[in-house]
Write a protein that holds these residues in place. Structure first.
Motif, PDB file in Angstrom:
ATOM      1  N   ARG A 125       0.834  -1.202   0.000  1.00 31.72           N
ATOM      2  CA  ARG A 125       0.000   0.000   0.000  1.00 31.72           C
ATOM      3  C   ARG A 125       0.871   1.255   0.000  1.00 31.72           C
ATOM      4  O   ARG A 125       0.585   2.233  -0.696  1.00 31.72           O
ATOM      5  N   ALA A 129       1.001   3.986  -3.015  1.00 30.28           N
ATOM      6  CA  ALA A 129       0.668   5.382  -2.693  1.00 30.28           C
ATOM      7  C   ALA A 129       1.804   6.328  -3.051  1.00 30.28           C
ATOM      8  O   ALA A 129       1.562   7.506  -3.321  1.00 30.28           O
ATOM      9  N   CYS A 249      -2.687   5.942   3.837  1.00 33.25           N
ATOM     10  CA  CYS A 249      -2.966   4.657   3.182  1.00 33.25           C
ATOM     11  C   CYS A 249      -2.949   3.488   4.157  1.00 33.25           C
ATOM     12  O   CYS A 249      -3.092   2.330   3.741  1.00 33.25           O
ATOM     13  N   ALA A 251      -0.484   2.321   6.049  1.00 30.29           N
ATOM     14  CA  ALA A 251       0.725   1.501   6.044  1.00 30.29           C
ATOM     15  C   ALA A 251       1.417   1.482   7.399  1.00 30.29           C
ATOM     16  O   ALA A 251       2.102   0.513   7.741  1.00 30.29           O
ATOM     17  N   LEU A 370      -5.101  -3.380  -4.794  1.00 31.49           N
ATOM     18  CA  LEU A 370      -4.684  -2.402  -3.786  1.00 31.49           C
ATOM     19  C   LEU A 370      -4.732  -0.979  -4.347  1.00 31.49           C
ATOM     20  O   LEU A 370      -5.161  -0.043  -3.663  1.00 31.49           O
ATOM     21  N   ARG A 371      -4.292  -0.824  -5.601  1.00 26.24           N
ATOM     22  CA  ARG A 371      -4.273   0.516  -6.211  1.00 26.24           C
ATOM     23  C   ARG A 371      -5.699   1.059  -6.357  1.00 26.24           C
ATOM     24  O   ARG A 371      -5.946   2.253  -6.135  1.00 26.24           O
ATOM     25  N   ASN A 373      -8.247   0.389  -4.495  1.00 27.20           N
ATOM     26  CA  ASN A 373      -8.949   0.535  -3.227  1.00 27.20           C
ATOM     27  C   ASN A 373      -8.179   1.361  -2.196  1.00 27.20           C
ATOM     28  O   ASN A 373      -8.519   1.327  -1.011  1.00 27.20           O
ATOM     29  N   LEU A 374      -7.175   2.095  -2.662  1.00 23.00           N
ATOM     30  CA  LEU A 374      -6.449   2.971  -1.738  1.00 23.00           C
ATOM     31  C   LEU A 374      -7.351   4.115  -1.278  1.00 23.00           C
ATOM     32  O   LEU A 374      -8.177   4.619  -2.039  1.00 23.00           O
ATOM     33  N   PRO A 377      -5.708  10.090  -1.473  1.00 22.48           N
ATOM     34  CA  PRO A 377      -4.404  10.621  -1.029  1.00 22.48           C
ATOM     35  C   PRO A 377      -4.534  12.037  -0.482  1.00 22.48           C
ATOM     36  O   PRO A 377      -5.489  12.760  -0.797  1.00 22.48           O
TER      37      PRO A 377
END
Length: 580
Positions: A125, A129, A249, A251, A370-371, A373-374, A377
């Motif tokens: 993630r 991001a 994100c 992480a 993952l991209r 459903n991030l 930003p």
């Protein structure tokens, strides 16, 4: 008789002493006559300080023209995982020391690493991001060095084949970059690699040092930027922005303030008018000899340490010396970096592939999922909050995004949604301002109560619907601003009555004063301060009207005096209808 005469005439014996005291007395007299008044002395000192600061700025500007600073950053961030990177031991570092330790964490002979797949998800993630290319195959290496916080004598990392490469982070003026860097700076990320953390050491002078192995093998990512930063403020902004992205994100769990993120900075200096040198860092050549400053634990430390190291290197070069490649340290509050040891290179660490850990294969579908459903930003959130939907200033939008891991922003949006429902019957121009009004109450009024109480964020302490109800009553002019703040404090302290019931039972609803009552109140406070009235009339010192407004609100019946109306009447009474 002679003896009696000597006792009655001591002056001859005291004469030498008086002569010795005379210069001192004269000096004191001179000092007294030349003594500088304290106010004048403070003014002179302030003027001298201002001159020194101006001179320092001029020197820094001249230095900036002559020398080019280059900075690269390495950020180590603890991932939000339940287990360690190569063992099933828990990652909690707040438990009893050495209670979350597996045999492999202690390098127990015969123990083997077991890669925990779940630790990869927050790392991915973070890399997505930060706009990185995820490598389908990556491998682990051993980085050898001997220190008591590393029980195996090596650290497992990804030096040669990391799981992510070629990312970037964009920094804008609202992120705090240096003015000379313009409105936007893009900093490229060379790679992001997985690695294990070391033990936590605690020193007890003069010679005792204890180790807590709970932190050993806690999953880390190391984010390595290219050396593309040329100002200390932009370097600090870069670390701050990367932390915000990692938190947004999901992480990481904590940032620099709680020790979950640490930064190393690589600093080099070169003359702008010279042929580029031979030194290079992560593939970027033509740089001066770099030094590395380790383990910086705050954004301010990043900026201050770079400034100090830049000044040190310039002083060394301008005196004809040579900057040595070395690792240096920084202490908060210091003005100079300090040498720790000579700088190690890749050869010193004797990197080698880890024979016990198989390659890491990452599926493209997982990366795509993952991209897609991030979370939104930070830059897009700022754009949303300052846009027409909410209308916040950047100064209010930034803390809403950064505070409490996004919980404050979610609360703010709930307050706005509730407030818009309550204000549906109001004029459209009022509705457009609700985002700014709610932002003020969430950040400043509620935030001020949290700060005063030294309390952690808790959305249930003042539910979003309750705050919206308070602001709704204020917007409808059913209560005054001071009353709204009083009610908020009552709810914050535990009053759980519905707002309408609380206002009724406490007799806090606004009963507007008549114009005659406003005039009488204004004339009362004016009559007690004729000199200030004259200053307003003769010298046009309109700022003092605010003081009279405050007096009217204190003197008048609680909750009934509205500041705008009070000021309007004061202007008319003091200045007359035309000038007011």
């Amino acid at each position: 008789m002679a003896l009696q005469k000597q006792r009655s005439s001591p002056l001859p014996r005291l004469l030498p002493v008086l002569q010795m005291l005379q210069p001192a007395a004269s000096t004191f007299s001179t000092y007294s006559s030349d003594r500088i008044p304290l106010r004048k002395q403070l003014k002179q000192e302030a003027k001298a300080l201002k001159a020194r600061k101006k001179k320092r700025r001029e020197n820094e500007e001249a230095s900036r023209e002559k020398w080019e600073l280059t900075v690269g950053i390495e950020i180590h961030a603890q991932l939000d995982t339940e287990s360690k990177l190569f063992s099933r031991a828990a990652t909690s570092t707040s438990d009893i020391p050495n209670s979350n330790v597996a045999l492999f964490d202690l390098a127990f002979p015969g123990s083997q690493p077991e890669f925990q797949i779940a630790t990869l998800l927050p790392a991915l993630r973070a890399a997505v991001a930060l706009n990185c290319d995820i490598q389908p195959v990556s491998r682990f290496d051993r980085k050898h060095y001997f220190y008591h916080d590393q029980p195996a004598g090596y650290q497992i990392t990804q030096y040669y084949e990391p799981f992510a490469r070629n990312g970037y982070v964009d920094l804008f003026d609202y992120d705090g970059i240096a003015p000379e860097d313009g409105d936007k700076v893009r900093v490229d990320i060379k790679q992001i690699q997985l690695e294990q953390d070391t033990a936590k050491s605690q020193e007890y002078p003069p010679s005792l040092q204890l180790l807590d192995f709970n932190r050993v093998s806690h999953p880390l990512i190391e984010i390595i930027t290219l050396p593309q930063i040329h100002t200390p403020a932009t370097a600090a902004a870069c670390v701050r922005k990367i932390q915000a992205i990692l938190q947004a994100c999901g992480a990481v769990t904590t940032g620099m303030e709680l020790g979950g993120l640490r930064a190393d900075v690589n600093v080099s200096i070169r003359r702008r008018d010279e042929t580029p040198g031979l030194h290079e860092y992560h593939g970027v050549g033509g740089l001066g000899q770099r030094t590395e400053i380790k383990n910086l634990s705050s954004f301010k430390a990043v900026e201050d340490a770079i400034i100090a190291e830049k000044n040190r290197q310039i002083a060394v070069l301008e005196s004809g010396g040579v900057v040595e490649g070395e690792t240096r340290g920084w202490t908060i509050g210091s003005t100079e970096t300090r040498r720790l040891r000579g700088k190690e290179g890749a050869v010193d660490y004797r990197y080698m592939p880890d024979p016990d850990i198989p390659p890491l294969f990452i599926d493209r579908d997982l990366v795509t999922h993952l991209r897609e459903n991030l979370p939104t930003p930070p830059d897009e959130l700022v754009e949303l909050l300052v846009g027409p939907e909410y209308g916040l200033s950047v100064d209010d939008a930034k803390p809403l995004i950064e505070l409490d891991g996004g919980a404050r922003l979610e609360y703010y949006q709930d307050v706005v949604d509730e407030l818009r429902v309550l204000q549906q019957d109001q004029a459209a121009e009022t509705s457009d301002k609700l985002g700014r009004i709610a932002g003020n109450w969430v950040l400043h009024e509620l935030g001020g109560l949290l700060t005063k109480a030294d309390a952690a964020w808790d959305a249930e302490r003042v539910p979003a619907g309750t705050l919206a109800a308070i602001v709704d009553q204020l917007q409808r002019k059913h209560i005054t601003g001071p009353t709204a703040k009083l009610v908020l404090a009552m709810v914050f302290d535990g009053d759980r009555r519905p707002i309408a019931q609380l206002l009724d039972e406490e007799n806090l609803l606004l009963r507007p004063l008549s114009r005659e009552e406003y005039v009488a109140l204004a004339e009362s406070v004016i009559s007690r301060n004729p000199q200030m009235v004259e200053q307003i009339r003769s010298k046009n010192q309109l700022g003092k009207l605010g003081w009279f407004v405050g007096q009217m609100m204190r003197t008048g019946e609680k909750g009934r005096v509205e500041a705008p109306k009070a000021e309007e009447v004061l202007r008319e009474v003091i200045l007359g209808p035309t000038r007011g």
